[in-house]
Design an enzyme around this catalytic site. Structure first.
Site, short mmCIF file in Angstrom:
data_model
loop_
_atom_site.label_atom_id
_atom_site.label_comp_id
_atom_site.label_asym_id
_atom_site.label_seq_id
_atom_site.Cartn_x
_atom_site.Cartn_y
_atom_site.Cartn_z
N GLY A 59 0.90 -4.46 9.23
CA GLY A 59 2.02 -3.80 9.90
C GLY A 59 2.03 -2.34 9.51
O GLY A 59 1.78 -1.99 8.36
N SER A 119 3.46 0.63 5.32
CA SER A 119 2.45 -0.34 5.73
C SER A 119 2.56 -1.58 4.86
O SER A 119 2.90 -1.49 3.69
CB SER A 119 1.05 0.29 5.59
OG SER A 119 0.06 -0.56 6.13
N ASP A 120 2.28 -2.72 5.47
CA ASP A 120 2.28 -3.97 4.73
C ASP A 120 1.27 -4.90 5.38
O ASP A 120 1.05 -4.83 6.59
CB ASP A 120 3.67 -4.62 4.74
CG ASP A 120 3.74 -5.77 3.75
OD1 ASP A 120 3.84 -5.51 2.54
OD2 ASP A 120 3.66 -6.93 4.19
N GLN A 121 0.66 -5.74 4.57
CA GLN A 121 -0.37 -6.63 5.10
C GLN A 121 -0.15 -8.05 4.60
O GLN A 121 0.23 -8.27 3.45
CB GLN A 121 -1.75 -6.16 4.63
CG GLN A 121 -2.91 -6.95 5.22
CD GLN A 121 -4.24 -6.42 4.73
OE1 GLN A 121 -4.62 -6.65 3.59
NE2 GLN A 121 -4.91 -5.69 5.59
N LYS A 129 9.78 -0.39 4.18
CA LYS A 129 9.20 0.51 3.17
C LYS A 129 9.37 1.97 3.60
O LYS A 129 9.72 2.82 2.77
CB LYS A 129 7.72 0.19 2.95
CG LYS A 129 7.49 -1.11 2.21
CD LYS A 129 6.01 -1.42 2.11
CE LYS A 129 5.76 -2.73 1.38
NZ LYS A 129 4.32 -3.02 1.27
#
Length: 192
Positions: free
Chosen positions: A105, A68-70, A52
């Site tokens: 992340g 950011s990623d979850q 991203k």
């Protein structure tokens, strides 16, 4: 200070980043969020956070870009954003009485140098044993259809929980600010 860009359309991440009082722009990273074959959930979150950030680097070649990623997982199974009421009900029924790892992340990408800092921040969340009535009442009052795990811990969803363990309460909402502040300081950004 370099331009700061949040590579996310999430209103939750935008609100969290605004707490730092630093000027920033927002860009849609338009990233395929599909898991690779055999990819572990934590690896997926780390890979997507970096993807991203890099996805908007061409638009912002001199910026510090935040990705950011979850992922929410129980026993290796990923629970994504439910998208609608029926799937949210099903998710909450499955998560009732269980402990979920919300793994976030985070990537800070310096577009001018190509240097990335990537970290993972886990938060363990234990759901109370929920009745169908509690699930329905909750979703009627707070339709958390765009939240992994179908609950907003920063809102009424906190009533669904028995407890949580983690280093940063902001990570559960989607942007680990403690880790981000450290990353920004590593890039020479003064926050205070």
């Amino acid at each position: 200070m370099k331009n700061l860009v949040l590579a996310s359309t999430s209103p939750y991440r935008r609100e969290l980043l605004a707490r730092l009082g630093l000027p920033f722009s927002v860009a849609n990273p338009r990233t395929d969020e599909s898991a690779l074959p055999g990819e572990a959930p934590e690896a997926l979150a780390l890979r997507l956070s970096a993807a991203k950030a890099r996805a908007v680097a061409e638009q912002y070649p001199d910026a510090l870009i935040i990705g950011s990623d979850q992922v929410a997982t129980v026993d290796g199974r990923i629970y994504g954003k439910p998208g609608n009421h029926e799937r949210a009900v099903a998710q909450l029924r499955e998560l009732s009485g269980k402990t979920v790892n919300f793994f976030t992340g985070l990537c800070l990408y310096n577009a001018s140098t190509g240097v990335s800092q990537v970290r993972g921040v886990p938060t363990l969340v234990t759901f109370r044993t929920l009745t169908d009535s509690e699930i329905d009442n909750y979703l009627q009052r707070e339709p958390a259809y765009n939240c992994a795990g179908s609950a907003k811990s920063e809102g009424l969803g906190i009533a669904l929980l028995a407890g949580m363990q983690g280093d940063d309460p902001n990570a559960l909402v989607g942007l680990p600010l403690i880790a981000l502040c450290d990353m920004l300081r590593n890039q020479g950004v003064a926050i205070l």
